[in-house]
Design an enzyme around this catalytic site. Structure first.
Site, PDB file in Angstrom:
ATOM      1  N   ASP A 240     -15.049 -33.573 -44.393  1.00 48.75           N
ATOM      2  CA  ASP A 240     -15.267 -32.138 -44.158  1.00 48.75           C
ATOM      3  C   ASP A 240     -14.039 -31.338 -44.641  1.00 48.75           C
ATOM      4  O   ASP A 240     -13.499 -31.638 -45.703  1.00 48.75           O
ATOM      5  CB  ASP A 240     -15.593 -31.897 -42.679  1.00 48.75           C
ATOM      6  CG  ASP A 240     -16.198 -30.539 -42.423  1.00 48.75           C
ATOM      7  OD1 ASP A 240     -17.420 -30.376 -42.599  1.00 48.75           O
ATOM      8  OD2 ASP A 240     -15.441 -29.606 -42.066  1.00 48.75           O
ATOM      9  N   TYR A 384     -13.147 -20.721 -42.434  1.00 42.85           N
ATOM     10  CA  TYR A 384     -14.089 -20.514 -43.541  1.00 42.85           C
ATOM     11  C   TYR A 384     -13.776 -19.223 -44.287  1.00 42.85           C
ATOM     12  O   TYR A 384     -13.749 -19.178 -45.509  1.00 42.85           O
ATOM     13  CB  TYR A 384     -15.529 -20.488 -43.019  1.00 42.85           C
ATOM     14  CG  TYR A 384     -16.036 -21.848 -42.618  1.00 42.85           C
ATOM     15  CD1 TYR A 384     -15.653 -22.416 -41.418  1.00 42.85           C
ATOM     16  CD2 TYR A 384     -16.876 -22.569 -43.455  1.00 42.85           C
ATOM     17  CE1 TYR A 384     -16.103 -23.673 -41.056  1.00 42.85           C
ATOM     18  CE2 TYR A 384     -17.328 -23.834 -43.097  1.00 42.85           C
ATOM     19  CZ  TYR A 384     -16.941 -24.376 -41.897  1.00 42.85           C
ATOM     20  OH  TYR A 384     -17.375 -25.620 -41.551  1.00 42.85           O
ATOM     21  N   HIS A 439     -22.046 -37.459 -41.786  1.00 41.11           N
ATOM     22  CA  HIS A 439     -20.908 -36.572 -42.010  1.00 41.11           C
ATOM     23  C   HIS A 439     -19.716 -36.878 -41.092  1.00 41.11           C
ATOM     24  O   HIS A 439     -18.570 -36.739 -41.506  1.00 41.11           O
ATOM     25  CB  HIS A 439     -21.403 -35.146 -41.770  1.00 41.11           C
ATOM     26  CG  HIS A 439     -20.406 -34.090 -42.058  1.00 41.11           C
ATOM     27  ND1 HIS A 439     -20.086 -33.696 -43.332  1.00 41.11           N
ATOM     28  CD2 HIS A 439     -19.625 -33.329 -41.239  1.00 41.11           C
ATOM     29  CE1 HIS A 439     -19.173 -32.732 -43.285  1.00 41.11           C
ATOM     30  NE2 HIS A 439     -18.885 -32.498 -42.022  1.00 41.11           N
TER      31      HIS A 439
END
Ligand SMILES: *[C@@H]1O[C@H](CO)[C@@H](O)[C@H](O)[C@H]1NC(C)=O
Ligand SMILES: *[C@@H]1O[C@H](CO)[C@@H](O)[C@H](O)[C@H]1NC(C)=O
Length: 464
Positions: A240, A384, A439
């Site tokens: 990630d 982000y 993930h």
């Protein structure tokens, strides 16, 4: 339904759309390929403390040990909120298709209130040593596990980076495999000293008070942390955001990075190959890699369906941050959706999102507790927005020259095929397609990931 609406909307425009996208992107892509890959940007420096740097007190740069505490006040407050949860009714016939099913969340709340053992989990959190040290004006948290060494035995330093919505807790099950390999399926040469830092604004790391806390800045901060711990040459690993940080460390401070291993590989997609390959896939990729990128259109719609969170967090993280900081059930649902779909996309079709069989509820709640106790979901989501530039940044075209390894878990949908990865990772020593896992591989399949890291590091050690 949503998918059909998107589809009919876009399909009506299919040819003009595809042709114009193709023209624009080919132009962009070609202008990149005719120039040499850029050199990595300078390392730079930063300061992220509160207020005016000139007036800030001198930072304490010592390394301070601490224990995680789940106080009675925290527990009582959390339980009050859980008891007062305003649940709602799910739609008939839906599973996780509208998001996390309300009926499933009721079972999570019940467990959290009545069965989750706060004091036992507090003890488990403190199974490993936690530290903080001030870097660039922020208190940076890390878990540090030093193995017990026999006389003459040497361990290899390894920094592992987490992402969102994960935390240092993701590494609790892989830590013993890496630091005590002989008792966990490895050999004496596979022994690591492991450092798992929290990204600023995550876990027990202070959040940046200034805008601009990018993956570049975090890579530099983690590099400074390793120097402060006395490590000059070390390995880095991540998934990630952790993979982005890991790659940037390999670009910015290659002299310190002996090798980098990632379990998410977001390299640049060669768009013309993607489009032309929809009709002639074998021109570009070997048959066993076709399923990783084609059929491109359904994969694109699936990405749209699953990336609403991304758009929110790239733009207005603080707005939803209020809800997630204030409501434990809201926070849990937001995180659990990812532990369902990002582990295995087909779990959307199950009543419980596959979470009951696929995960241990205590592991899911422990990771959620890291966010709850620190009240830092908003600062975590800001990462982000701070990194929005990365999507178009030149750094994506910089070639990664340090020895690299990739573990491609089948549930991870972000991965690039090996053939495309090699354009950028010019020293790719291994790319392994893993038999199972998604993930959050470190927590879900610690044995598989540890074994892949061991294989990779052994290869690096033999060429050095
Ligand atoms: C916290 O609560 C537990 C159980 O109710 C109790 O035994 C303990 O003494 C409390 N601790 C503090 C510091 O008040
Ligand atoms: C996803 O889950 C389904 C059903 O539980 C299973 O059959 C499938 O193999 C899983 N896929 C991956 C990639 O693990």
């Amino acid at each position: 339904m949503t998918r059909r609406i998107y589809q009919s909307f876009i399909m009506g425009w299919r040819w003009p759309l595809i042709l114009s996208v193709l023209a624009v992107l080919t132009g962009l892509y070609l202008s990149g390929t005719f120039s040499d890959p850029p050199t990595p940007p300078p390392l730079g420096d930063g300061w992220w403390g509160r207020g005016d740097r000139a007036k800030a007190p001198k930072a304490d740069e010592s390394i301070r040990k601490f224990s995680i505490s789940i106080s009675n006040d925290t527990i009582n407050d959390l339980k009050t909120r859980l008891r007062n949860t305003r649940h709602f009714e799910g739609l008939e016939g839906t599973k996780f298709h509208y998001g996390v099913r309300p009926e499933y969340m009721q079972t999570v709340v019940k467990y959290w209130l009545n069965k989750y053992d706060f004091k036992a989990q507090e003890k488990y959190f403190n199974k490993y040593n936690h530290y903080r040290t001030n870097i660039e004006g922020l208190d940076i948290h890390f878990v540090h596990v030093k193995p017990t060494l026999k006389p003459g035995q040497k361990s290899k330093p390894l920094l592992i980076s987490h992402g969102w919505p994960g935390s240092f807790y993701e590494f609790y099950k892989i830590l013993p495999l890496l630091t005590d390999p002989v008792n966990n399926g490895g050999t004496a040469e596979d022994i690591f000293e492991v450092i798992c830092p929290s990204i600023p604004g995550y876990g027990y790391s202070e959040a940046s008070h200034k805008t601009g806390m990018t993956a570049h800045a975090v890579a530099r901060i983690f590099g400074k942390l390793m120097s402060r711990l006395g490590h000059d040459r070390y390995y880095v690993q991540g998934g990630d955001w952790g993979s982005t940080i890991t790659i940037i460390m390999g670009l910015l401070i290659p002299e310190h990075v002996k090798g980098l291993h990632i379990n998410m590989i977001a390299a640049f997609t060669p768009i013309p190959q993607l489009i032309i390959g929809s009709y002639f896939p074998s021109l570009f990729l070997p048959a066993e890699e076709h399923h990783k990128v084609w059929p491109a259109i359904p994969k694109f719609f699936d990405m749209l369906l699953e990336s609403g969170y991304l758009h929110i967090q790239l733009t207005k993280p603080d707005t939803i941050g209020h809800s997630l900081t204030d409501s434990p059930v809201g926070l849990a649902a937001y995180i659990l959706e990812k532990f369902s779909t990002a582990t295995n996309a087909t779990w959307r079709d199950l009543e419980d999102g596959g979470l009951n069989d696929g995960w241990q509820i205590d592991d899911l709640l422990n990771n959620i507790m890291v966010y709850w106790m620190n009240g830092n979901m908003a600062s975590a989501m800001r990462f982000y927005k701070e990194n929005a530039q990365l999507f178009i940044d030149d750094i994506n075209r910089c070639q990664v020259k340090v020895p690299s390894g990739v573990a491609d878990f089948p549930g991870e949908t972000m991965n690039q095929p090996e053939t495309w990865a090699r354009y950028r990772y010019i020293n790719l020593l291994q790319y392994n397609s893993m038999p199972r896992g998604g993930h959050f591989a470190a927590l879900e399949e610690p044995q598989l990931l540890a074994e892949d890291i061991r294989l990779f590091v052994r290869k690096v050690e033999t060429i050095q």
